[in-house]
Design a protein around this motif. Structure first.
Motif, PDB file in Angstrom:
ATOM      1  N   LEU A   1      36.237  57.686  -6.196  1.00 49.75           N
ATOM      2  CA  LEU A   1      37.260  57.345  -7.178  1.00 49.75           C
ATOM      3  C   LEU A   1      37.501  55.847  -7.094  1.00 49.75           C
ATOM      4  O   LEU A   1      37.678  55.302  -6.001  1.00 49.75           O
ATOM      5  N   SER A   2      37.480  55.184  -8.242  1.00 53.88           N
ATOM      6  CA  SER A   2      37.754  53.756  -8.303  1.00 53.88           C
ATOM      7  C   SER A   2      38.800  53.515  -9.382  1.00 53.88           C
ATOM      8  O   SER A   2      38.682  54.058 -10.487  1.00 53.88           O
ATOM      9  N   VAL A   3      39.822  52.729  -9.048  1.00 52.10           N
ATOM     10  CA  VAL A   3      40.875  52.426 -10.014  1.00 52.10           C
ATOM     11  C   VAL A   3      41.066  50.919 -10.078  1.00 52.10           C
ATOM     12  O   VAL A   3      41.188  50.253  -9.048  1.00 52.10           O
ATOM     13  N   ASP A   4      41.095  50.401 -11.293  1.00 52.40           N
ATOM     14  CA  ASP A   4      41.405  48.995 -11.540  1.00 52.40           C
ATOM     15  C   ASP A   4      42.751  48.944 -12.254  1.00 52.40           C
ATOM     16  O   ASP A   4      42.900  49.510 -13.342  1.00 52.40           O
ATOM     17  N   TYR A   5      43.715  48.276 -11.632  1.00 52.13           N
ATOM     18  CA  TYR A   5      45.050  48.149 -12.217  1.00 52.13           C
ATOM     19  C   TYR A   5      45.111  46.840 -13.008  1.00 52.13           C
ATOM     20  O   TYR A   5      44.842  45.775 -12.464  1.00 52.13           O
ATOM     21  N   VAL A   6      45.445  46.942 -14.291  1.00 44.07           N
ATOM     22  CA  VAL A   6      45.432  45.762 -15.154  1.00 44.07           C
ATOM     23  C   VAL A   6      46.776  45.508 -15.830  1.00 44.07           C
ATOM     24  O   VAL A   6      46.894  44.631 -16.666  1.00 44.07           O
ATOM     25  N   GLY A   7      47.786  46.283 -15.458  1.00 40.05           N
ATOM     26  CA  GLY A   7      49.108  46.124 -16.043  1.00 40.05           C
ATOM     27  C   GLY A   7      50.113  46.937 -15.257  1.00 40.05           C
ATOM     28  O   GLY A   7      49.805  47.468 -14.188  1.00 40.05           O
ATOM     29  N   SER A   8      51.325  47.034 -15.778  1.00 46.70           N
ATOM     30  CA  SER A   8      52.365  47.815 -15.113  1.00 46.70           C
ATOM     31  C   SER A   8      53.129  48.624 -16.147  1.00 46.70           C
ATOM     32  O   SER A   8      52.965  48.433 -17.355  1.00 46.70           O
ATOM     33  N   ALA A   9      53.938  49.530 -15.642  1.00 43.51           N
ATOM     34  CA  ALA A   9      54.740  50.380 -16.526  1.00 43.51           C
ATOM     35  C   ALA A   9      56.119  50.556 -15.910  1.00 43.51           C
ATOM     36  O   ALA A   9      56.301  50.400 -14.698  1.00 43.51           O
ATOM     37  N   GLU A  10      57.073  50.896 -16.754  1.00 43.87           N
ATOM     38  CA  GLU A  10      58.463  51.025 -16.329  1.00 43.87           C
ATOM     39  C   GLU A  10      59.025  52.386 -16.691  1.00 43.87           C
ATOM     40  O   GLU A  10      58.475  53.106 -17.542  1.00 43.87           O
ATOM     41  N   ILE A  11      60.132  52.696 -16.063  1.00 38.05           N
ATOM     42  CA  ILE A  11      60.854  53.941 -16.345  1.00 38.05           C
ATOM     43  C   ILE A  11      61.111  54.035 -17.848  1.00 38.05           C
ATOM     44  O   ILE A  11      61.474  53.060 -18.493  1.00 38.05           O
ATOM     45  N   GLY A  12      60.909  55.235 -18.384  1.00 40.91           N
ATOM     46  CA  GLY A  12      61.157  55.500 -19.796  1.00 40.91           C
ATOM     47  C   GLY A  12      59.915  55.466 -20.664  1.00 40.91           C
ATOM     48  O   GLY A  12      59.910  56.035 -21.754  1.00 40.91           O
ATOM     49  N   GLN A  13      58.862  54.809 -20.190  1.00 37.92           N
ATOM     50  CA  GLN A  13      57.643  54.753 -20.995  1.00 37.92           C
ATOM     51  C   GLN A  13      56.881  56.080 -20.896  1.00 37.92           C
ATOM     52  O   GLN A  13      57.023  56.826 -19.924  1.00 37.92           O
ATOM     53  N   TRP A  14      56.060  56.354 -21.918  1.00 36.12           N
ATOM     54  CA  TRP A  14      55.173  57.517 -21.902  1.00 36.12           C
ATOM     55  C   TRP A  14      53.857  57.083 -21.263  1.00 36.12           C
ATOM     56  O   TRP A  14      53.209  56.144 -21.724  1.00 36.12           O
ATOM     57  N   LEU A  15      53.490  57.758 -20.167  1.00 35.89           N
ATOM     58  CA  LEU A  15      52.236  57.483 -19.485  1.00 35.89           C
ATOM     59  C   LEU A  15      51.232  58.548 -19.878  1.00 35.89           C
ATOM     60  O   LEU A  15      51.498  59.744 -19.718  1.00 35.89           O
ATOM     61  N   ALA A  16      50.093  58.128 -20.400  1.00 28.49           N
ATOM     62  CA  ALA A  16      49.002  59.045 -20.743  1.00 28.49           C
ATOM     63  C   ALA A  16      47.776  58.655 -19.948  1.00 28.49           C
ATOM     64  O   ALA A  16      47.361  57.487 -19.964  1.00 28.49           O
ATOM     65  N   ILE A  17      47.220  59.617 -19.231  1.00 32.16           N
ATOM     66  CA  ILE A  17      46.002  59.419 -18.453  1.00 32.16           C
ATOM     67  C   ILE A  17      44.895  60.122 -19.223  1.00 32.16           C
ATOM     68  O   ILE A  17      44.822  61.349 -19.240  1.00 32.16           O
ATOM     69  N   GLU A  18      44.050  59.351 -19.890  1.00 34.53           N
ATOM     70  CA  GLU A  18      43.064  59.880 -20.826  1.00 34.53           C
ATOM     71  C   GLU A  18      41.697  60.020 -20.146  1.00 34.53           C
ATOM     72  O   GLU A  18      40.911  59.075 -20.117  1.00 34.53           O
ATOM     73  N   GLY A  19      41.437  61.194 -19.591  1.00 31.24           N
ATOM     74  CA  GLY A  19      40.171  61.464 -18.926  1.00 31.24           C
ATOM     75  C   GLY A  19      39.055  61.708 -19.923  1.00 31.24           C
ATOM     76  O   GLY A  19      39.301  62.075 -21.073  1.00 31.24           O
ATOM     77  N   GLU A  20      37.822  61.507 -19.457  1.00 31.11           N
ATOM     78  CA  GLU A  20      36.654  61.771 -20.294  1.00 31.11           C
ATOM     79  C   GLU A  20      35.445  62.012 -19.400  1.00 31.11           C
ATOM     80  O   GLU A  20      35.150  61.195 -18.528  1.00 31.11           O
ATOM     81  N   ALA A  21      34.767  63.140 -19.609  1.00 30.31           N
ATOM     82  CA  ALA A  21      33.516  63.402 -18.894  1.00 30.31           C
ATOM     83  C   ALA A  21      32.425  62.581 -19.563  1.00 30.31           C
ATOM     84  O   ALA A  21      32.256  62.622 -20.778  1.00 30.31           O
ATOM     85  N   ILE A  22      31.685  61.820 -18.759  1.00 28.31           N
ATOM     86  CA  ILE A  22      30.630  60.960 -19.279  1.00 28.31           C
ATOM     87  C   ILE A  22      29.282  61.657 -19.224  1.00 28.31           C
ATOM     88  O   ILE A  22      28.510  61.644 -20.163  1.00 28.31           O
ATOM     89  N   LYS A  23      28.990  62.276 -18.093  1.00 29.75           N
ATOM     90  CA  LYS A  23      27.704  62.946 -17.891  1.00 29.75           C
ATOM     91  C   LYS A  23      27.923  64.088 -16.916  1.00 29.75           C
ATOM     92  O   LYS A  23      28.480  63.903 -15.847  1.00 29.75           O
TER      93      LYS A  23
END
Length: 139
Positions: free
Chosen positions: A84-106
């Motif tokens: 598992l590799s994660v690159d963090y490129v921003g931040s989020a705050e309380i109240g925002q809607w967080l969507a984790i959009e997965g996708e199978a590649i192969k």
């Protein structure tokens, strides 16, 4: 939280886990090759600075990608994380809607490769990739 706070297409998440119990309520939406996990960010999701904790993003990315591998293979097998590799490129705050959009590649007979984007109110805050091992379903 009112149901109107939840974007269209999301329903209560179909799977519960002890790790994610404190983060409830979780929601999800399925597509042909993906599972998208969503939640309205709240205090239990934060670090000491009041921003969304990277561990929450990593755990939900891992789940969304694993579920996306299962979705892409018709839920006929199970998967465990190899990497598992994660690159963090921003931040989020309380109240925002967080969507984790997965996708199978192969998908293959022993391995599945997946990726995802984490978005806070549609702004990308992280990207992740994962490799998953096919394991036989128990029972």
């Amino acid at each position: 939280m009112a149901s109107s706070d939840i974007p269209a297409g999301f329903e209560p998440h179909f799977r519960k886990a002890p790790l994610t119990d404190p983060w409830e309520p979780l929601y999800s939406r399925k597509t042909d090759k993906a599972v998208i996990i969503g939640l309205r960010l709240a205090t239990p999701h934060t670090n000491a600075r009041g921003l969304i904790h990277g561990g929450l993003i990593a755990a939900l990315a891992d789940a969304a990608m694993g579920y996306s591998c299962a979705q892409a293979t018709g839920w006929t097998t199970s998967f465990v994380t190899i990497s598992l590799s994660v690159d963090y490129v921003g931040s989020a705050e309380i109240g925002q809607w967080l969507a984790i959009e997965g996708e199978a590649i192969k998908t293959g007979s022993t391995i599945c490769f997946a990726q995802c984007l984490a978005k806070a109110d549609d702004a990308v805050i992280a990207r992740a990739s994962g490799t998953f091992r096919v394991v036989p379903k128990k029972g």
